[in-house]
Design a protein around this motif. Structure first.
Motif, PDB file in Angstrom:
ATOM      1  N   LEU A  26       0.834  -1.206   0.000  1.00  0.00           N
ATOM      2  CA  LEU A  26       0.000   0.000   0.000  1.00  0.00           C
ATOM      3  C   LEU A  26       0.869   1.256   0.000  1.00  0.00           C
ATOM      4  O   LEU A  26       0.530   2.262  -0.632  1.00  0.00           O
ATOM      5  CB  LEU A  26      -0.931   0.007   1.221  1.00  0.00           C
ATOM      6  CG  LEU A  26      -2.182  -0.859   1.100  1.00  0.00           C
ATOM      7  CD1 LEU A  26      -2.932  -0.888   2.425  1.00  0.00           C
ATOM      8  CD2 LEU A  26      -3.110  -0.351  -0.008  1.00  0.00           C
ATOM      9  N   GLY A  27       2.010   1.193   0.697  1.00  0.00           N
ATOM     10  CA  GLY A  27       2.929   2.344   0.721  1.00  0.00           C
ATOM     11  C   GLY A  27       3.470   2.637  -0.674  1.00  0.00           C
ATOM     12  O   GLY A  27       3.435   3.778  -1.137  1.00  0.00           O
ATOM     13  N   ASP A  28       3.956   1.602  -1.352  1.00  0.00           N
ATOM     14  CA  ASP A  28       4.487   1.789  -2.713  1.00  0.00           C
ATOM     15  C   ASP A  28       3.398   2.270  -3.670  1.00  0.00           C
ATOM     16  O   ASP A  28       3.645   3.131  -4.514  1.00  0.00           O
ATOM     17  CB  ASP A  28       5.110   0.488  -3.239  1.00  0.00           C
ATOM     18  CG  ASP A  28       6.527   0.278  -2.706  1.00  0.00           C
ATOM     19  OD1 ASP A  28       7.116   1.249  -2.187  1.00  0.00           O
ATOM     20  OD2 ASP A  28       7.034  -0.855  -2.805  1.00  0.00           O
ATOM     21  N   THR A  62       0.822   4.042  -2.925  1.00  0.00           N
ATOM     22  CA  THR A  62       0.523   5.441  -2.601  1.00  0.00           C
ATOM     23  C   THR A  62       1.622   6.358  -3.132  1.00  0.00           C
ATOM     24  O   THR A  62       1.349   7.414  -3.709  1.00  0.00           O
ATOM     25  CB  THR A  62       0.359   5.614  -1.075  1.00  0.00           C
ATOM     26  OG1 THR A  62      -0.562   4.634  -0.598  1.00  0.00           O
ATOM     27  CG2 THR A  62      -0.145   6.997  -0.727  1.00  0.00           C
ATOM     28  N   ARG A  63       2.883   5.958  -2.959  1.00  0.00           N
ATOM     29  CA  ARG A  63       3.998   6.755  -3.514  1.00  0.00           C
ATOM     30  C   ARG A  63       3.869   6.853  -5.030  1.00  0.00           C
ATOM     31  O   ARG A  63       4.095   7.899  -5.618  1.00  0.00           O
ATOM     32  CB  ARG A  63       5.347   6.115  -3.157  1.00  0.00           C
ATOM     33  CG  ARG A  63       5.958   6.658  -1.879  1.00  0.00           C
ATOM     34  CD  ARG A  63       7.322   6.030  -1.598  1.00  0.00           C
ATOM     35  NE  ARG A  63       7.173   4.626  -1.238  1.00  0.00           N
ATOM     36  CZ  ARG A  63       6.797   4.211  -0.028  1.00  0.00           C
ATOM     37  NH1 ARG A  63       6.568   5.079   0.924  1.00  0.00           N
ATOM     38  NH2 ARG A  63       6.669   2.929   0.220  1.00  0.00           N
ATOM     39  N   CYS A  64       3.505   5.747  -5.655  1.00  0.00           N
ATOM     40  CA  CYS A  64       3.386   5.727  -7.113  1.00  0.00           C
ATOM     41  C   CYS A  64       2.262   6.663  -7.574  1.00  0.00           C
ATOM     42  O   CYS A  64       2.409   7.378  -8.576  1.00  0.00           O
ATOM     43  CB  CYS A  64       3.145   4.305  -7.595  1.00  0.00           C
ATOM     44  SG  CYS A  64       3.322   4.120  -9.357  1.00  0.00           S
ATOM     45  N   VAL A 115      -6.257   5.906   1.665  1.00  0.00           N
ATOM     46  CA  VAL A 115      -5.707   4.553   1.675  1.00  0.00           C
ATOM     47  C   VAL A 115      -6.677   3.647   2.435  1.00  0.00           C
ATOM     48  O   VAL A 115      -7.065   3.950   3.567  1.00  0.00           O
ATOM     49  CB  VAL A 115      -4.309   4.517   2.342  1.00  0.00           C
ATOM     50  CG1 VAL A 115      -3.746   3.095   2.356  1.00  0.00           C
ATOM     51  CG2 VAL A 115      -3.351   5.465   1.626  1.00  0.00           C
ATOM     52  N   ARG A 165      -7.216  -0.217   3.725  1.00  0.00           N
ATOM     53  CA  ARG A 165      -6.618  -1.533   3.946  1.00  0.00           C
ATOM     54  C   ARG A 165      -7.697  -2.603   3.829  1.00  0.00           C
ATOM     55  O   ARG A 165      -8.744  -2.491   4.473  1.00  0.00           O
ATOM     56  CB  ARG A 165      -5.955  -1.562   5.324  1.00  0.00           C
ATOM     57  CG  ARG A 165      -5.234  -2.857   5.654  1.00  0.00           C
ATOM     58  CD  ARG A 165      -4.356  -2.683   6.878  1.00  0.00           C
ATOM     59  NE  ARG A 165      -3.345  -1.682   6.607  1.00  0.00           N
ATOM     60  CZ  ARG A 165      -2.204  -1.927   5.964  1.00  0.00           C
ATOM     61  NH1 ARG A 165      -1.915  -3.152   5.572  1.00  0.00           N
ATOM     62  NH2 ARG A 165      -1.353  -0.951   5.728  1.00  0.00           N
TER      63      ARG A 165
END
Lengths: 265, 265
Positions: A170-172, A174-176, A199, A201
């Motif tokens: 989820l972090g990647d 969101t960064r993308c 976000v 989950r």
């Protein structure tokens, strides 16, 4: 214009969009394009919109009215599946356009269409992502390329094509999404800050993180600066053409020349 | 569709384009979109085209006819400035469309427009880059952002926006053009290999390098692989969200749990 995107990875959903809206170049405003309907423990919907703002607002108003009206034929709490929710919103979009009193009097310049991304999860089902077209029909993305974009989508697509796969965190994801928005904002002024990010989950049945980023946000500044620095480094690591070696050798020989002359004297 | 681009840096010009042309999805061919007219020591022109292929070919034929016709009112050898060459080609484009016999009989589905990028240098002048619109008028790019794109231009614009400035080397400008084309080909199947590249070194008054890259080209493969690897590394270097730290701590605690239980027994 607008740029919104939705990503579905194994761990959940990421939704992001800009806030710039413009009726004309001298009528630029900010407007939130990420709308959420949360029923914790039961179901969560996030609706992203691009296109005609009046149509979008009419749809949002009708969604709310139907939720508050016990006699409504259908609403976000009564739909059984995410697909039914997407079809319901598709119908609201078509009806909103039909209800515009002067719709036939303005000619071809009147664009009433709105396109939506619906994301969310209903208890007992998978988290899902739908694109809802102005005609009221909808699609979900292919499992291998699990993202959808609406609005000014081309500038920010290459990085999604490269990075987004079902297994990314989820972090990647969101960064993308932020990098994709950042690339779009650099190349097209019709997309602009602040940026909204949600976000979700998987199976949490409530929204996990809501973030907003402006150009003054320290985290966003750090991400911008690091991405710029990293891209330049990436670019410098690319292979050289054969003629660059020749030319740098020629240049080196030119630089050598005075010294060689000195030695020959 | 097509994607062609022209870059003007202090050291010279870089022109690049794909070769995919499609009349429909079941009529896909390859066609060179970079056309050069070289008069070594005197003047060099490179013409890139997108849009209607019949219009483009009519313009190219007329350019050649005018060069071979001593009575032609104007040709690429008689024009005084690059701007005059751009206006001349603009006129040929408008005339080519006018000359289509059935142009008024096909209705709105007939798109006869072609857009061109003209690059080159005439002895005694600066190297220059012009975009020639279907109406026959033209523009040169701003000195700070010295590139022009025609065709399917959005996917490949972010990397140009970041990298291309007047001081970058011809090698870097050429690599950037290839990365821009590569990003476009990954995101849109209407743009496809082989790729053509022409590199013109300022004041050489002849074309310095012509390159063609297919997916089987070892250099192109190396560039593709390295860019993918570098982009992934760049992406991994971006800052983490506050909630990723929390979650990785939570995950760590979960992993710790069985061990703690063992100790408590």
């Amino acid at each position: 214009m607008t740029y919104c995107l939705g990503i579905k990875v194994n761990d959940g959903l990421v939704l992001a969009g800009d806030r710039r809206t413009s009726a004309s170049v001298d009528d630029v405003r900010t407007y939130n394009k990420l709308h959420s309907f949360e029923f914790p423990g039961n179901r969560v919907f996030i609706l992203l919109a691009s296109g005609n703002l009046a149509t979008t607002q009419a749809v949002l108003t009708q969604i709310q009215d139907d939720l508050e009206n016990p006699e409504a034929a259908e609403n976000l709490l009564t739909v059984r599946h995410m697909f039914d929710a997407a079809e319901y919103i598709g119908r609201l979009g078509v009806e909103a356009r039909e209800n515009v009193p002067g719709k036939d009097k303005e000619g071809e310049s009147l664009h009433l269409e709105s396109t939506f991304i619906l994301a969310g999860q209903i208890a007992g089902e998978e988290p899902t992502l739908y694109m809802i077209y102005p005609a009221g029909n909808c699609i979900s993305p292919a499992p291998e390329m699990p993202f959808l974009q609406i609005g000014e989508s081309k500038y920010g697509k290459p990085i999604l094509d490269r990075i987004i796969r079902p297994h990314v965190s989820l972090g990647d994801a969101t960064r993308c999404a932020l990098v994709s928005l950042e690339s779009t904002m650099r190349s097209n002024i019709s997309v602009g800050p602040p940026l909204d990010v949600i976000v979700y989950r998987r199976d949490s049945l409530e929204i996990d993180h809501r973030m907003q980023f402006d150009y003054s946000d320290p985290f966003y500044n750090q991400l911008q600066a690091e991405w710029t620095r990293q891209l330049e480094m990436a670019f410098q690591a690319l292979p050289r053409f054969y003629w660059e070696k020749e030319e740098s050798r020629e240049q080196q020989e030119e630089i050598m020349l005075p010294q060689q002359q000195v030695q020959q004297q």
